[in-house]
Design an enzyme around this catalytic site. Structure first.
Site, PDB file in Angstrom:
ATOM      1  N   ASP A 160      41.688  46.722  48.138  1.00  0.00           N
ATOM      2  CA  ASP A 160      42.953  47.490  48.050  1.00  0.00           C
ATOM      3  C   ASP A 160      42.798  48.950  48.454  1.00  0.00           C
ATOM      4  O   ASP A 160      43.774  49.706  48.433  1.00  0.00           O
ATOM      5  CB  ASP A 160      43.479  47.479  46.602  1.00  0.00           C
ATOM      6  CG  ASP A 160      43.865  46.098  46.135  1.00  0.00           C
ATOM      7  OD1 ASP A 160      44.123  45.233  46.996  1.00  0.00           O
ATOM      8  OD2 ASP A 160      43.907  45.885  44.910  1.00  0.00           O
ATOM      9  N   LYS A 173      49.215  51.588  43.123  1.00  0.00           N
ATOM     10  CA  LYS A 173      50.062  50.745  43.987  1.00  0.00           C
ATOM     11  C   LYS A 173      50.724  49.663  43.150  1.00  0.00           C
ATOM     12  O   LYS A 173      50.247  49.308  42.054  1.00  0.00           O
ATOM     13  CB  LYS A 173      49.243  50.121  45.120  1.00  0.00           C
ATOM     14  CG  LYS A 173      48.015  49.298  44.693  1.00  0.00           C
ATOM     15  CD  LYS A 173      48.279  47.853  44.360  1.00  0.00           C
ATOM     16  CE  LYS A 173      47.021  47.096  43.952  1.00  0.00           C
ATOM     17  NZ  LYS A 173      47.272  45.784  43.337  1.00  0.00           N
TER      18      LYS A 173
HETATM   19  O1  C5P Z   1      37.910  43.350  46.784  1.00  0.00           O
HETATM   20  P1  C5P Z   1      37.930  43.542  45.313  1.00  0.00           P
HETATM   21  O2  C5P Z   1      36.644  44.097  44.785  1.00  0.00           O
HETATM   22  O3  C5P Z   1      39.110  44.289  44.822  1.00  0.00           O
HETATM   23  O4  C5P Z   1      38.069  42.089  44.725  1.00  0.00           O
HETATM   24  C1  C5P Z   1      37.712  41.741  43.415  1.00  0.00           C
HETATM   25  C2  C5P Z   1      37.570  40.249  43.344  1.00  0.00           C
HETATM   26  O5  C5P Z   1      38.847  39.627  43.474  1.00  0.00           O
HETATM   27  C3  C5P Z   1      36.716  39.645  44.427  1.00  0.00           C
HETATM   28  O6  C5P Z   1      35.357  39.637  44.063  1.00  0.00           O
HETATM   29  C4  C5P Z   1      37.284  38.252  44.548  1.00  0.00           C
HETATM   30  O7  C5P Z   1      36.758  37.422  43.547  1.00  0.00           O
HETATM   31  C5  C5P Z   1      38.750  38.457  44.263  1.00  0.00           C
HETATM   32  N1  C5P Z   1      39.539  38.607  45.500  1.00  0.00           N
HETATM   33  C6  C5P Z   1      39.799  37.496  46.267  1.00  0.00           C
HETATM   34  N2  C5P Z   1      40.536  37.622  47.406  1.00  0.00           N
HETATM   35  C7  C5P Z   1      41.029  38.815  47.775  1.00  0.00           C
HETATM   36  C8  C5P Z   1      40.783  39.961  46.996  1.00  0.00           C
HETATM   37  C9  C5P Z   1      40.031  39.813  45.853  1.00  0.00           C
HETATM   38  O8  C5P Z   1      39.360  36.386  45.942  1.00  0.00           O
HETATM   39  N3  C5P Z   1      41.754  38.909  48.882  1.00  0.00           N
END
Ligand code: C5P
Length: 311
Positions: free
Chosen positions: A165, A32
């Protein structure tokens, strides 16, 4: 919430099912681009509330799933996966493919096993959602090969638990406004194709670190303009609406990325934007032909690999 990307046997353009033969399932796992990303604020759970627009590109990894009765899920790279990517992607319990398969096994498929072969093309820590696409493909693929009666809604729930995502790439939408942590999907309909050229510095960005160093904007921007460019067929206006609130923090953390972004702009005469938390930066092109020219220019002048990302 939209349905999971429907199973269509035979070659398809984007991601989704490619083929099923001899019990072996081959899936494209898409990437993406974020063409808009605003951080609305920090949440109590530590995540950040987002208003973002994602588009699904044809730059894909491939997952081959071979079901077996071993009761275990084994993950390996394809023989042709480049060494640079093998070294950057773990094949242990940290890999979202294995975590996605485990989630499904937890829903009454504990006896199911599989060999999963990952042909990796999308570099990690790039803001292209490569790992998220892999998780989406693993959820869809394992449900299929194990013949599980798990609903699309259940898959989406698992996806949201695994990462922010994954839901977008699971949904099969070509474009969507994504809210909440990014997991709430509002698909956007648009016709025609979009063309981007993207480059990435040697070093990736840590997503948690980029979010940690970003403060919400004082004047919040909205995804509405980008969304309207797509839905009204005014993709000629897209470039002027693209925005990513995470860029400044990421550029402070990764000087090589900031320098590449600057040189990319200079080489192509176009504004370059960051996708997600980086470190991929991209420019917008009006046609495939123009994109191929920009790709050649970038590779010649910047001496990096440039990807043509078609949506
Ligand atoms: O959800 P994902 O594992 O992709 O997110 C990785 C990290 O990015 C999370 O642990 C968080 O620290 C940060 N994040 C965030 N806010 C979001 C998505 C991700 O703070 N909306």
């Amino acid at each position: 919430m939209s349905e999971c990307y429907a199973a269509t046997e035979g070659p398809v353009g984007g991601c989704g099912w490619r083929s099923v033969s001899g019990g072996r399932l081959v899936l494209q796992s898409a990437s993406k681009l974020n063409i808009f990303l605003e951080v609305l604020g920090r949440r109590e759970d530590g995540y950040h509330e987002l208003d973002t627009v994602m588009v699904r590109t044809r730059f894909c990894d491939t997952l081959t799933l071979i079901p077996d009765f071993s009761g275990a899920v084994r993950l390996r790279f394809s023989d042709s996966t480049p060494a640079s990517l093998r070294n950057a992607v773990p094949l242990d319990g940290r890999n979202l493919i294995l975590r996605a398969a485990e989630q499904l096994r937890g829903l009454g498929a504990s006896g199911c096993g599989a060999e999963i072969i990952l042909h990796k093309c999308i570099p990690p820590e790039s803001g292209l959602g490569g790992g998220s696409g892999n998780a989406a493909a693993a959820l869809l693929g394992c449900r299929q090969i194990w013949n599980l009666s798990v609903s699309d809604a259940q898959l989406h729930e698992m996806a949201a638990g695994l990462g922010s995502d994954i839901n977008f790439l699971l949904s099969g939408a070509r474009a969507a406004i994504c809210r909440g942590r990014g997991e709430q999907i509002q698909p956007l309909q648009f016709s025609g194709s979009l063309f981007f050229v993207a480059v990435r510095p040697g070093r990736g960005n840590s997503t948690p670190e980029v979010f940690r160093r970003t403060s919400a904007g004082t004047e919040l921007r909205t995804s509405a303009h980008v969304a309207r460019c797509l839905t009204d067929g005014r993709t000629d206006l897209l470039e002027s609406c693209i925005f990513n609130r995470l860029t400044d923090a990421a550029a402070r953390m990764n000087a090589e990325m900031a320098d590449l972004q600057h040189r990319f702009q200079h080489a192509t005469g176009r504004p370059a934007f960051m996708s997600g938390s980086g470190s991929t930066v991209f420019v917008v092109c009006r046609s495939a032909r123009e994109a191929r020219e920009v790709q050649r220019t970038a590779e010649r002048k910047l001496r990096v690999v440039a990807w043509l990302l078609e949506v």
